[in-house]
Write a protein that holds these residues in place. Structure first.
Motif, PDB file in Angstrom:
ATOM      1  N   MET A 283       0.831  -1.205   0.000  1.00  0.00           N
ATOM      2  CA  MET A 283       0.000   0.000   0.000  1.00  0.00           C
ATOM      3  C   MET A 283       0.865   1.254   0.000  1.00  0.00           C
ATOM      4  SD  MET A 283      -3.293  -0.976   2.426  1.00  0.00           S
ATOM      5  CE  MET A 283      -2.393  -1.732   3.794  1.00  0.00           C
ATOM      6  N   LEU A 284       1.966   1.220   0.733  1.00  0.00           N
ATOM      7  CA  LEU A 284       2.876   2.364   0.723  1.00  0.00           C
ATOM      8  C   LEU A 284       3.473   2.577  -0.662  1.00  0.00           C
ATOM      9  CD1 LEU A 284       4.782   1.786   4.102  1.00  0.00           C
ATOM     10  CD2 LEU A 284       3.084   3.552   3.625  1.00  0.00           C
ATOM     11  N   GLU A 285       3.790   1.495  -1.338  1.00  0.00           N
ATOM     12  CA  GLU A 285       4.386   1.587  -2.676  1.00  0.00           C
ATOM     13  C   GLU A 285       3.451   2.277  -3.666  1.00  0.00           C
ATOM     14  OE1 GLU A 285       7.336   0.962  -3.849  1.00  0.00           O
ATOM     15  OE2 GLU A 285       8.200   0.151  -2.000  1.00  0.00           O
ATOM     16  N   LYS A 286       2.161   2.161  -3.442  1.00  0.00           N
ATOM     17  CA  LYS A 286       1.190   2.783  -4.349  1.00  0.00           C
ATOM     18  C   LYS A 286       1.093   4.293  -4.163  1.00  0.00           C
ATOM     19  CE  LYS A 286      -1.602  -1.421  -4.681  1.00  0.00           C
ATOM     20  NZ  LYS A 286      -2.899  -2.087  -4.347  1.00  0.00           N
ATOM     21  N   GLY A 287       1.679   4.814  -3.099  1.00  0.00           N
ATOM     22  CA  GLY A 287       1.671   6.259  -2.885  1.00  0.00           C
ATOM     23  C   GLY A 287       0.382   6.756  -2.267  1.00  0.00           C
ATOM     24  N   TYR A 288       0.246   8.074  -2.262  1.00  0.00           N
ATOM     25  CA  TYR A 288      -0.919   8.697  -1.645  1.00  0.00           C
ATOM     26  C   TYR A 288      -2.200   8.377  -2.426  1.00  0.00           C
ATOM     27  CZ  TYR A 288       2.489  11.809   0.697  1.00  0.00           C
ATOM     28  OH  TYR A 288       3.523  12.327   1.429  1.00  0.00           O
ATOM     29  N   VAL A 289      -3.300   8.252  -1.706  1.00  0.00           N
ATOM     30  CA  VAL A 289      -4.624   8.149  -2.318  1.00  0.00           C
ATOM     31  C   VAL A 289      -5.304   9.506  -2.151  1.00  0.00           C
ATOM     32  CG1 VAL A 289      -6.901   7.071  -2.185  1.00  0.00           C
ATOM     33  CG2 VAL A 289      -4.834   5.681  -1.856  1.00  0.00           C
ATOM     34  N   THR A 290      -5.707  10.098  -3.263  1.00  0.00           N
ATOM     35  CA  THR A 290      -6.367  11.398  -3.226  1.00  0.00           C
ATOM     36  C   THR A 290      -7.687  11.334  -3.981  1.00  0.00           C
ATOM     37  OG1 THR A 290      -5.192  12.146  -5.221  1.00  0.00           O
ATOM     38  CG2 THR A 290      -4.176  12.642  -3.083  1.00  0.00           C
ATOM     39  N   ASP A 291      -8.519  12.323  -3.728  1.00  0.00           N
ATOM     40  CA  ASP A 291      -9.843  12.398  -4.335  1.00  0.00           C
ATOM     41  C   ASP A 291     -10.097  13.854  -4.693  1.00  0.00           C
ATOM     42  OD1 ASP A 291     -12.599  12.180  -4.933  1.00  0.00           O
ATOM     43  OD2 ASP A 291     -13.134  12.474  -2.831  1.00  0.00           O
ATOM     44  N   PRO A 292     -10.463  14.158  -5.950  1.00  0.00           N
ATOM     45  CA  PRO A 292     -10.657  15.561  -6.330  1.00  0.00           C
ATOM     46  C   PRO A 292     -11.717  16.278  -5.514  1.00  0.00           C
ATOM     47  CG  PRO A 292     -11.465  14.050  -8.038  1.00  0.00           C
ATOM     48  CD  PRO A 292     -10.669  13.235  -7.079  1.00  0.00           C
ATOM     49  N   SER A 293     -12.648  15.534  -4.947  1.00  0.00           N
ATOM     50  CA  SER A 293     -13.674  16.139  -4.115  1.00  0.00           C
ATOM     51  C   SER A 293     -13.300  16.160  -2.636  1.00  0.00           C
ATOM     52  CB  SER A 293     -15.004  15.397  -4.300  1.00  0.00           C
ATOM     53  OG  SER A 293     -15.459  15.481  -5.634  1.00  0.00           O
ATOM     54  N   ASP A 294     -12.115  15.664  -2.328  1.00  0.00           N
ATOM     55  CA  ASP A 294     -11.580  15.664  -0.954  1.00  0.00           C
ATOM     56  C   ASP A 294     -12.446  14.874   0.030  1.00  0.00           C
ATOM     57  OD1 ASP A 294      -9.206  17.247  -1.361  1.00  0.00           O
ATOM     58  OD2 ASP A 294     -10.520  18.970  -1.630  1.00  0.00           O
ATOM     59  N   PHE A 295     -13.103  13.828  -0.463  1.00  0.00           N
ATOM     60  CA  PHE A 295     -13.829  12.944   0.444  1.00  0.00           C
ATOM     61  C   PHE A 295     -12.950  11.807   0.961  1.00  0.00           C
ATOM     62  CE2 PHE A 295     -17.688  15.023  -0.998  1.00  0.00           C
ATOM     63  CZ  PHE A 295     -18.451  15.017   0.160  1.00  0.00           C
ATOM     64  N   LEU A 296     -11.812  11.571   0.322  1.00  0.00           N
ATOM     65  CA  LEU A 296     -10.914  10.514   0.778  1.00  0.00           C
ATOM     66  C   LEU A 296      -9.469  10.942   0.574  1.00  0.00           C
ATOM     67  CD1 LEU A 296     -10.540   7.616   1.870  1.00  0.00           C
ATOM     68  CD2 LEU A 296     -10.516   6.833  -0.515  1.00  0.00           C
ATOM     69  N   SER A 297      -8.697  10.805   1.651  1.00  0.00           N
ATOM     70  CA  SER A 297      -7.255  11.036   1.579  1.00  0.00           C
ATOM     71  C   SER A 297      -6.564   9.958   2.407  1.00  0.00           C
ATOM     72  CB  SER A 297      -6.904  12.428   2.128  1.00  0.00           C
ATOM     73  OG  SER A 297      -5.497  12.610   2.164  1.00  0.00           O
ATOM     74  N   ILE A 298      -5.595   9.295   1.804  1.00  0.00           N
ATOM     75  CA  ILE A 298      -4.818   8.279   2.520  1.00  0.00           C
ATOM     76  C   ILE A 298      -3.344   8.579   2.284  1.00  0.00           C
ATOM     77  CG2 ILE A 298      -4.390   5.827   2.910  1.00  0.00           C
ATOM     78  CD1 ILE A 298      -7.108   5.217   1.670  1.00  0.00           C
ATOM     79  N   ARG A 299      -2.686   9.061   3.333  1.00  0.00           N
ATOM     80  CA  ARG A 299      -1.268   9.401   3.242  1.00  0.00           C
ATOM     81  C   ARG A 299      -0.592   9.270   4.606  1.00  0.00           C
ATOM     82  NH1 ARG A 299      -0.306  15.524   1.781  1.00  0.00           N
ATOM     83  NH2 ARG A 299       1.710  14.939   2.706  1.00  0.00           N
ATOM     84  N   SER A 300      -1.157   8.422   5.456  1.00  0.00           N
ATOM     85  CA  SER A 300      -0.618   8.272   6.807  1.00  0.00           C
ATOM     86  C   SER A 300      -0.755   6.823   7.259  1.00  0.00           C
ATOM     87  CB  SER A 300      -1.354   9.200   7.785  1.00  0.00           C
ATOM     88  OG  SER A 300      -2.719   8.837   7.889  1.00  0.00           O
ATOM     89  N   VAL A 301      -0.007   6.482   8.313  1.00  0.00           N
ATOM     90  CA  VAL A 301      -0.017   5.134   8.874  1.00  0.00           C
ATOM     91  C   VAL A 301      -0.137   5.247  10.389  1.00  0.00           C
ATOM     92  CG1 VAL A 301       1.253   2.969   9.166  1.00  0.00           C
ATOM     93  CG2 VAL A 301       1.443   4.255   7.014  1.00  0.00           C
ATOM     94  N   LYS A 302      -0.966   4.390  10.967  1.00  0.00           N
ATOM     95  CA  LYS A 302      -1.059   4.324  12.420  1.00  0.00           C
ATOM     96  C   LYS A 302      -0.196   3.168  12.920  1.00  0.00           C
ATOM     97  CE  LYS A 302      -4.109   3.703  16.379  1.00  0.00           C
ATOM     98  NZ  LYS A 302      -5.466   3.331  16.852  1.00  0.00           N
ATOM     99  N   VAL A 303       0.713   3.498  13.833  1.00  0.00           N
ATOM    100  CA  VAL A 303       1.550   2.499  14.497  1.00  0.00           C
ATOM    101  C   VAL A 303       1.021   2.317  15.912  1.00  0.00           C
ATOM    102  CG1 VAL A 303       3.873   1.948  15.306  1.00  0.00           C
ATOM    103  CG2 VAL A 303       3.558   3.094  13.102  1.00  0.00           C
TER     104      VAL A 303
END
Length: 550
Positions: A283-303
């Motif tokens: 999942m990290l290799e795929k990079g950030y997940v963004t959405d033009p409408s800003d309903f979804l952003s994935i760019r962080s990890v919980k440890v």
């Protein structure tokens, strides 16, 4: 007529029927409040928006500025930005809303009876699952046992998570299915509670929970959808327009992207990948997940650093005051931190470390410092989730290392009945220390940790300002020196929460260019008595300029 002409005509008709004739909307006659990115409080009476975004805020001159607008009278109701919960569990909330909730039960026996009644009403269930028990609130404060459930339900397996999600309570049938016996060894970072003969009592703490949970029915897309729908409806009714989802699996990662691609998300999600997921690297290799409408952003990890205070799983330097031989648990072992931090920060993902005990917080700060020196990543707005019990010497290090504490005000008012029992008075000097962070200039991202706590953000706002429960006790507040002002609190639930997600340019306020996410409430929270803040009711919720709750 050529196909091209027909296509152009169709486009022109569509333009006139929808987009080109769309008018801006102005909410007028409101008691409007918002914060700028610098934290200044602005008041306004009118707000104009179009195509989902804010055009301007001001006074009635906006009507002349945008003369063809649709006007909606707010009738002097209070209008504020949509609130952001900076730490929650979206599908966990939905699942809780769909299963037995034992939060209000006053004893282990009352809980067992409640679960038995629920099982009789739902005979189709292969497992009975639920959440919400808290032995600290029961007579005697003892952990429950499998036998207490067995007296009421023994043929169907039962699994009940503690309110904090860091312990679970099983009946004997569930223990049998999971093959947890006297001979089962405690896993690293977990504990099986046992009786004097060494037999499992039915309570599993932290990583020991996984030994049983792997036998639960697998969640599928149908369950995810039902959970998403239930949670979304609930959050929008409470005025939460955006949330930070603290730890998602690959299957949820895929599910959220499918929903975003289909424009089916109604609450904005800033999701943290779970560091425990076997597919983290891919999942990290795929990079950030963004959405033009800003309903979804994935760019962080919980440890996952340690456990929770209530179940004595928070990692402490010294033993628990009420269990001197116990120093808590590390869910992620210290030896794993270097490689894990380098993996996450090396991919430029924000790292959000769960730390409740003073030892866990120190480990996080030390590892951040070491990793920043070796590979960088200080600019990623890394966070410590909870930052609950901290050595006073470590609090300044948050600012030095640019670490954002993501804190939950209602944890303080829920824990105040046992926190001093657990850690003693001296260690409380650095516990739930919101003002210490604010005074050193560290932004705090505020949330609830739902479904651990109730999701209502006004409960958290009230707790932050008063340091009291909803009975307004204790009278002067618990450790009142650490209370926040109402403006500081709203900042934590809006612009600072947005900043902690790299979203302050589009969310967290109602200044021009940001998404028109706002709520209308029944009282002026900036002028009402602090003791009444928790009573605030949401009348309307708007997301991207559209009404989604009324």
């Amino acid at each position: 007529m050529t196909p091209l002409v027909k296509l152009l005509q169709a486009g022109i008709l569509a333009c006139f029927s929808v987009t080109c004739l769309a008018k801006p909307t102005i909410i007028s006659n409101a008691k409007g409040y918002t914060l700028t990115n610098s934290g200044a409080l602005i008041q306004f009476s009118h707000i104009a928006f179009d195509n989902g975004k804010i055009l301007d805020i001001g006074d009635q001159s906006l009507i002349n500025q945008f003369p063809n607008s649709r006007i909606i009278d707010a009738n002097q109701k209070t209008l504020i930005p949509g609130l952001i919960d900076a730490h929650g569990h979206l599908l966990g909330l939905g699942a809780t809303l769909l299963q037995v909730d034992v939060r209000e039960d006053k004893s282990a026996i009352e809980t067992a009876k409640h679960v038995s009644d629920y099982a009789k009403q739902n005979p189709q269930l292969a497992w009975v699952t639920g959440r919400g028990w808290n032995q600290v609130l029961w007579p005697g404060k003892a952990f429950p046992t499998a036998q207490q459930i067995d007296e009421y339900i023994n043929e169907t397996p039962v699994w009940l998570e503690r309110v904090d999600g860091h312990a679970g309570w099983a009946n004997s049938k569930a223990l049998e299915i999971a093959n947890i016996t006297k001979d089962t060894i405690d896993p690293p970072g977990g504990k099986i509670l046992r009786d004097e003969q060494g037999n499992p009592t039915g309570v599993l703490i932290d990583t020991a929970m996984y030994m049983l949970e792997k036998h639960l029915p697998k969640a599928d897309k149908v369950f995810y959808q039902a959970s998403l729908d239930a949670a979304t409806e609930h959050l929008l009714s409470l005025g939460i327009t955006s949330m930070h989802d603290a730890g998602i699996s690959q299957s949820v990662y895929d599910f959220y992207q499918q929903k975003a691609s289909a424009n089916e998300l109604k609450v904005r999600i800033y999701a943290m990948l779970a560091a425990t997921d076997p597919q983290l690297s891919s999942m990290l290799e795929k990079g950030y997940v963004t959405d033009p409408s800003d309903f979804l952003s994935i760019r962080s990890v919980k440890v996952y650093g340690d456990g929770a205070l209530g179940s004595r799983g928070a990692a402490l330097f010294e033993g628990y005051a009420d269990a001197p031989g116990n120093k808590g648990l590390l869910v992620t072992q210290e030896s794993q931190l270097k490689s894990l931090f380098e993996l996450i920060l090396g991919h430029k993902f924000q790292l959000n470390y769960h730390a409740i005990g003073d030892r866990a917080n120190r480990l996080a700060l030390d590892q951040f410092a070491q990793t920043f020196k070796s590979i960088g990543g200080k600019n990623l707005r890394n966070r410590v989730e909870h930052a609950q019990v901290i050595s006073l010497d470590d609090i300044p290090r948050f600012k030095q290392l640019s670490i954002i504490p993501a804190m939950q005000p209602t944890h303080a008012t829920s824990d105040m009945n046992m926190a001093e029992d657990r850690v003693g008075k001296e260690r409380l000097r650095g516990a739930y220390a919101w003002r210490r962070f604010v005074e050193q200039g560290t932004p705090i991202a505020l949330g609830s940790d739902f479904p651990v706590e109730l999701a209502n953000p006004f409960y958290g706002i009230h707790a932050a300002v008063t340091r009291q429960d909803r009975n307004n006790m204790p009278q002067n507040g618990w450790i009142p020196s650490q209370a926040l002002t109402i403006v500081e609190t709203i900042k934590g639930f809006t612009i600072d929460a947005a900043y902690a997600a790299h979203q302050e340019d589009v969310l967290g306020g109602l200044t021009p260019g940001k998404w028109a996410d706002f709520i209308i409430v029944d009282q002026d929270i900036f002028n009402v008595s602090p003791q009444d803040l928790w009573k605030t009711q949401v009348l309307e919720t708007w997301v991207a300029g559209e009404p989604v709750f009324k």
